[in-house]
Design an enzyme around this catalytic site. Structure first.
Site, PDB file in Angstrom:
ATOM      1  N   GLY A   1      -7.168   2.056  19.129  1.00 50.25           N
ATOM      2  CA  GLY A   1      -5.796   2.088  19.624  1.00 50.25           C
ATOM      3  C   GLY A   1      -4.781   1.502  18.678  1.00 50.25           C
ATOM      4  O   GLY A   1      -3.791   0.912  19.105  1.00 50.25           O
TER       5      GLY A   1
ATOM      6  N   ARG B   1      -1.781   1.330  15.656  1.00 51.00           N
ATOM      7  CA  ARG B   1      -0.465   1.970  15.532  1.00 51.00           C
ATOM      8  C   ARG B   1      -0.638   3.255  14.719  1.00 51.00           C
ATOM      9  O   ARG B   1      -0.827   3.231  13.511  1.00 51.00           O
ATOM     10  CB  ARG B   1       0.526   1.028  14.850  1.00 51.00           C
TER      11      ARG B   1
ATOM     12  N   GLU C   1       1.173   5.717  13.643  1.00 56.59           N
ATOM     13  CA  GLU C   1       2.041   6.075  12.521  1.00 56.59           C
ATOM     14  C   GLU C   1       1.642   5.335  11.252  1.00 56.59           C
ATOM     15  O   GLU C   1       1.733   5.873  10.156  1.00 56.59           O
ATOM     16  CB  GLU C   1       3.506   5.790  12.874  1.00 56.59           C
TER      17      GLU C   1
ATOM     18  N   SER D   1       0.836  -1.190   0.000  1.00 53.11           N
ATOM     19  CA  SER D   1       0.000   0.000   0.000  1.00 53.11           C
ATOM     20  C   SER D   1       0.871   1.240   0.000  1.00 53.11           C
ATOM     21  O   SER D   1       1.907   1.273   0.658  1.00 53.11           O
ATOM     22  CB  SER D   1      -0.906  -0.006   1.230  1.00 53.11           C
TER      23      SER D   1
ATOM     24  N   ASN E   1      -2.808   0.217  -3.919  1.00 50.58           N
ATOM     25  CA  ASN E   1      -2.853  -0.856  -2.923  1.00 50.58           C
ATOM     26  C   ASN E   1      -3.241  -2.154  -3.606  1.00 50.58           C
ATOM     27  O   ASN E   1      -4.190  -2.172  -4.400  1.00 50.58           O
ATOM     28  CB  ASN E   1      -3.884  -0.522  -1.830  1.00 50.58           C
ATOM     29  N   TYR E   2      -2.501  -3.224  -3.334  1.00 56.01           N
ATOM     30  CA  TYR E   2      -2.850  -4.548  -3.848  1.00 56.01           C
ATOM     31  C   TYR E   2      -2.681  -5.564  -2.729  1.00 56.01           C
ATOM     32  O   TYR E   2      -1.691  -5.522  -1.999  1.00 56.01           O
ATOM     33  CB  TYR E   2      -2.005  -4.899  -5.079  1.00 56.01           C
ATOM     34  N   ARG E   3      -3.668  -6.469  -2.589  1.00 56.61           N
ATOM     35  CA  ARG E   3      -3.696  -7.358  -1.438  1.00 56.61           C
ATOM     36  C   ARG E   3      -4.284  -8.724  -1.809  1.00 56.61           C
ATOM     37  O   ARG E   3      -5.032  -8.859  -2.782  1.00 56.61           O
ATOM     38  CB  ARG E   3      -4.516  -6.734  -0.303  1.00 56.61           C
TER      39      ARG E   3
ATOM     40  N   HIS F   1      -2.271   7.116  -5.138  1.00 58.23           N
ATOM     41  CA  HIS F   1      -2.497   6.054  -4.145  1.00 58.23           C
ATOM     42  C   HIS F   1      -2.585   4.725  -4.879  1.00 58.23           C
ATOM     43  O   HIS F   1      -3.191   4.624  -5.944  1.00 58.23           O
ATOM     44  CB  HIS F   1      -3.801   6.283  -3.384  1.00 58.23           C
TER      45      HIS F   1
END
Length: 397
Positions: free
Chosen positions: A355, A357, A359, A185, A201-203, A199
């Site tokens: 909650g 991550r 970043e 991504s 993204n490949y999944r 942008h």
């Protein structure tokens, strides 16, 4: 690696034996594992919406551990690797190659700045590589992340993600469903207002349930896309970008480009503004209605098309002279980018509420953005033309 994985009741490693002391676990959305600001390596944002509240509220994921070196693979030791091996191994190999290719092209275009890299792993298997370049000559902020994730989910989460009704067959107690997810991504924000944001993204996602697991059959699917978000329209640039997307699609199915182009226009819609975030591209999700090998090849072709689709545009626009008015308009459009991500991207909002991550969740956002009260571009101006194209999507080729 978003816009890929979102909310579900997923435990990324089997629970410890009862005799062991339970340690606190960090609760994260799976989508926080990659950069994806729309979906990431596994569940899509549309799937996230279908998950019941009780499922969405119990996401538990092991905290990542920093690593000093990149491993040859993030796959578990028992899994095969190599050219003739599993789809998992070949997909991981592909996304890591694309990460290297894209980062090398971005550094070359910048002419000096280098990516900062963080490598991480999880005790239950898997891991990822996060790369970010900030405050370069060309790039305000560029992130390119990959992740490989193993986990376990209850069958009700699987059925909810697939939009299937629950099953109750009396005495049968379905067991947990192991899954695998991997993705790449990226979001790229140039400094020059005449150079567009990109942008992609490949999944890939698999369940690994035993064949007799009630209500949760073995399954796999692909998702992803690439989309362009300029502040100013250069028709040659937009046509070039869409032509590359269409060529990648046409190699596999001539119906892919019109289908996935419309899907992209519909997905990146800012409802409270009544406009799209940008000028589109392609977007697809839950794709498993074709041969698996064909779709692996299709995803690979799309991911490998990022550099030829985008870098020629950057080379043409990165040194274009601009003034404060141009920069202010770019910052206003960046504000739209922020609005979509924080208001409508379900993976991002879920991560912020649970909650995750931070970043990883917010790496897709630009360094700077701008909001002005009741800003209206002059009718007929170049700024107005961009806004009109975002309100009324066009067929560019």
């Amino acid at each position: 690696m978003a816009s890929s994985v979102s909310s579900s009741s997923l435990l990324l490693s089997p629970p410890p034996a009862a005799s062991k002391t339970l340690k606190p676990q960090l609760f994260l959305p799976l989508r926080a594992l990659t950069l994806r600001n729309h979906s990431s390596a596994g569940f899509s944002s549309s799937q996230a919406r279908r998950l019941p509240a009780v499922v969405r509220a119990t996401v538990a994921i092991e905290k990542e551990m920093p690593e000093n070196e990149r491993p040859e693979t993030f796959l578990r030791a028992a899994e095969p690797s190599g050219a003739g091996s599993s789809v998992r191994a070949r997909f991981e190999k592909m996304i890591r190659e694309v990460q290297d290719e894209v980062c090398a092209a971005l550094e070359a275009a910048d002419g000096g700045a280098k990516f900062k890299e963080d490598v991480w792993s999880r005790p239950g298997g898997g891991g990822g590589i996060s790369r970010v370049l900030q405050d370069g000559a060309v790039w305000e902020k560029a992130g390119v992340n990959v992740s490989v994730v193993y986990g376990v989910m209850p069958p009700e989460a699987y059925r909810a993600a697939k939009g299937e009704p629950g099953e109750d067959n009396g005495d049968t107690k379905p067991g947990p469903v192991p899954f695998f997810a991997a993705g790449i991504s990226s979001v790229l924000h140039p400094k020059n207002p005449f150079a567009p944001t990109l942008h992609f993204n490949y999944r890939y996602f698999e369940t690994d349930a035993p064949k007799d697991t009630p209500g949760a059959p073995r399954q796999w699917w692909f998702g992803g896309g690439t989309d362009l978000t300029p502040a100013y329209i250069f028709e040659d640039d937009v046509k070039h970008f869409h032509t590359v997307q269409k060529k990648a699609c046409d190699k596999f199915d001539p119906g892919f480009y019109p289908r996935f182009k419309k899907w992209c226009d519909d997905y990146f819609f800012i409802k409270h503004r009544g406009e799209r975030r940008g000028l589109g591209g392609i977007f697809f999700d839950d794709l498993n209605d074709c041969d698996q090998e064909m779709l692996l090849g299709f995803s690979t072709e799309c991911a490998k098309s990022v550099v030829p689709a985008y870098i020629p545009i950057i080379q043409r626009r990165k040194d274009t002279p601009f003034n404060e008015q141009h920069k202010a308009w770019q910052q206003l459009r960046r504000g739209r980018y922020v609005e979509f991500n924080l208001v409508y991207d379900r993976g991002t909002t879920f991560g912020l509420k649970t909650g995750g991550r931070i970043e990883s969740i917010l790496v897709s956002l630009p360094l700077t953005a701008r909001w002005e009260y009741d800003h209206q571009p002059e009718v007929g101006s170049e700024e107005w033309k961009l806004l009109d194209a975002c309100i009324n999507p066009k067929e560019w080729i």
